[in-house]
Design a protein around this motif. Sequence first.
Motif, PDB file in Angstrom:
ATOM      1  N   CYS A   1      46.785-102.700 -38.310  1.00 32.52           N
ATOM      2  CA  CYS A   1      47.356-103.171 -37.052  1.00 32.52           C
ATOM      3  C   CYS A   1      48.725-102.536 -36.843  1.00 32.52           C
ATOM      4  O   CYS A   1      49.341-102.008 -37.769  1.00 32.52           O
ATOM      5  N   PHE A   2      49.171-102.564 -35.625  1.00 34.32           N
ATOM      6  CA  PHE A   2      50.554-102.250 -35.263  1.00 34.32           C
ATOM      7  C   PHE A   2      50.812-102.893 -33.916  1.00 34.32           C
ATOM      8  O   PHE A   2      49.903-103.467 -33.303  1.00 34.32           O
ATOM      9  N   SER A   3      52.035-102.844 -33.462  1.00 36.49           N
ATOM     10  CA  SER A   3      52.342-103.415 -32.153  1.00 36.49           C
ATOM     11  C   SER A   3      53.035-102.385 -31.275  1.00 36.49           C
ATOM     12  O   SER A   3      53.698-101.469 -31.772  1.00 36.49           O
ATOM     13  N   LEU A   4      52.838-102.550 -29.992  1.00 38.74           N
ATOM     14  CA  LEU A   4      53.464-101.682 -28.996  1.00 38.74           C
ATOM     15  C   LEU A   4      54.403-102.556 -28.176  1.00 38.74           C
ATOM     16  O   LEU A   4      53.963-103.528 -27.551  1.00 38.74           O
ATOM     17  N   HIS A   5      55.695-102.219 -28.211  1.00 37.00           N
ATOM     18  CA  HIS A   5      56.699-103.000 -27.490  1.00 37.00           C
ATOM     19  C   HIS A   5      56.963-102.338 -26.138  1.00 37.00           C
ATOM     20  O   HIS A   5      57.558-101.264 -26.057  1.00 37.00           O
ATOM     21  N   LEU A   6      56.497-102.997 -25.091  1.00 36.72           N
ATOM     22  CA  LEU A   6      56.530-102.412 -23.749  1.00 36.72           C
ATOM     23  C   LEU A   6      57.952-102.154 -23.269  1.00 36.72           C
ATOM     24  O   LEU A   6      58.248-101.092 -22.712  1.00 36.72           O
ATOM     25  N   ASN A   7      58.845-103.106 -23.472  1.00 38.64           N
ATOM     26  CA  ASN A   7      60.211-102.960 -22.958  1.00 38.64           C
ATOM     27  C   ASN A   7      61.027-101.932 -23.733  1.00 38.64           C
ATOM     28  O   ASN A   7      61.961-101.334 -23.194  1.00 38.64           O
ATOM     29  N   LEU A   8      60.670-101.732 -24.999  1.00 37.74           N
ATOM     30  CA  LEU A   8      61.414-100.807 -25.844  1.00 37.74           C
ATOM     31  C   LEU A   8      60.796 -99.416 -25.878  1.00 37.74           C
ATOM     32  O   LEU A   8      61.385 -98.499 -26.447  1.00 37.74           O
ATOM     33  N   ASP A   9      59.607 -99.277 -25.301  1.00 39.44           N
ATOM     34  CA  ASP A   9      58.901 -97.997 -25.346  1.00 39.44           C
ATOM     35  C   ASP A   9      58.770 -97.537 -26.800  1.00 39.44           C
ATOM     36  O   ASP A   9      59.081 -96.401 -27.144  1.00 39.44           O
ATOM     37  N   LEU A  10      58.276 -98.449 -27.660  1.00 40.50           N
ATOM     38  CA  LEU A  10      58.286 -98.219 -29.095  1.00 40.50           C
ATOM     39  C   LEU A  10      57.020 -98.775 -29.728  1.00 40.50           C
ATOM     40  O   LEU A  10      56.505 -99.818 -29.309  1.00 40.50           O
ATOM     41  N   VAL A  11      56.531 -98.076 -30.771  1.00 39.01           N
ATOM     42  CA  VAL A  11      55.426 -98.588 -31.571  1.00 39.01           C
ATOM     43  C   VAL A  11      55.902 -98.813 -33.001  1.00 39.01           C
ATOM     44  O   VAL A  11      56.694 -98.031 -33.533  1.00 39.01           O
TER      45      VAL A  11
END
Length: 322
Positions: free
Chosen positions: A241-251
């Motif tokens: 798994c991993f997460s994608l942070h929409l506001n930070l434009d970061l994975v």
Amino acid sequence: MKSICAAKPCEWLAQEYRQERQVYHVEKIRFRGVEGRDVYNIAAPIVDGGRAIIPARVEPRHSEFSEVIFFEEAEDGVWTVVEGLRTFRGLQDPFHARIHGEIVFGGVEIWTNPFHNHEIEYRTVFYRGHSLADLRLFAVGPQWMKDIRLVELPDERVGVFTRPNGARYGGQAQIGWTVLSSLDELSPESILRAECLPDRFYPGEWGGVNEAQLIDPATVGVLGHIAYRSEDGLLHYKAMCFSLHLNLDLVTPVRVIAERQDFLGGEAKRPELADVVFSGGLVRYPDGTAHLYAGVSDAEAQRILIPDPFAVTASCAVELKA
């Protein structure tokens, strides 16, 4: 899109996982009505009309020509074919999501090409409807691309994870990401425009997305698989798994969350597939645990109860914003 660290080899990730492994319960999922065939690569249950229904890949042991069948749990705990729902012949590895109030269901469509020595060809196909009984085809993916997954975003746009591969990406499958205004924009062309996410897999390894969930208004949780072939020719697939942070434009970095030895022993479709876990879906609970549904060894379906991997990524998101 940015990443906070370089990709690590799959076995390094597995070693990190083993240091803190927690598996609370594991069980095989039994199926009725498909005797003589294997049932594996299931999705997590989808609630339709008040019933929890599992879509699953069903095929003979020595064949790749499968069909997707819907099952519901009987009183004795065995999952039984749902009467009245369509069987999707020639479809592998089902998935589903809820987008704009509709069920979006799909899988990998396979066929043989009579003009190329009857080689198997494939693409991802997408159906939509307000119930499983009224699904209709509405989009297809590019030829030779699996593991395309959708998630509804807080602004009602549609996030799309893709699986670009070929020489441009080092010859191994990667993970792409793009955002569409609506489901009507889903097409081979829009899928191929996806940006390749950085630092997902170590050179020579590959993987894909199996399910995406909106964890909070700024975070998409990604469940998938990471894989490699060892020098002895064996394939090794692990749940990640991993997460994608929409506001930070970061994975965030890829993390292994389960491997074959966490599940119960059983048969394999072929010897080289004995160490395969193919993530199907995650059902998260308020107590901080989650059921991971998976296909194992390309021969059967199981589920394990583990700590919710996205509860961890949610806390990481707070730290990144600080």
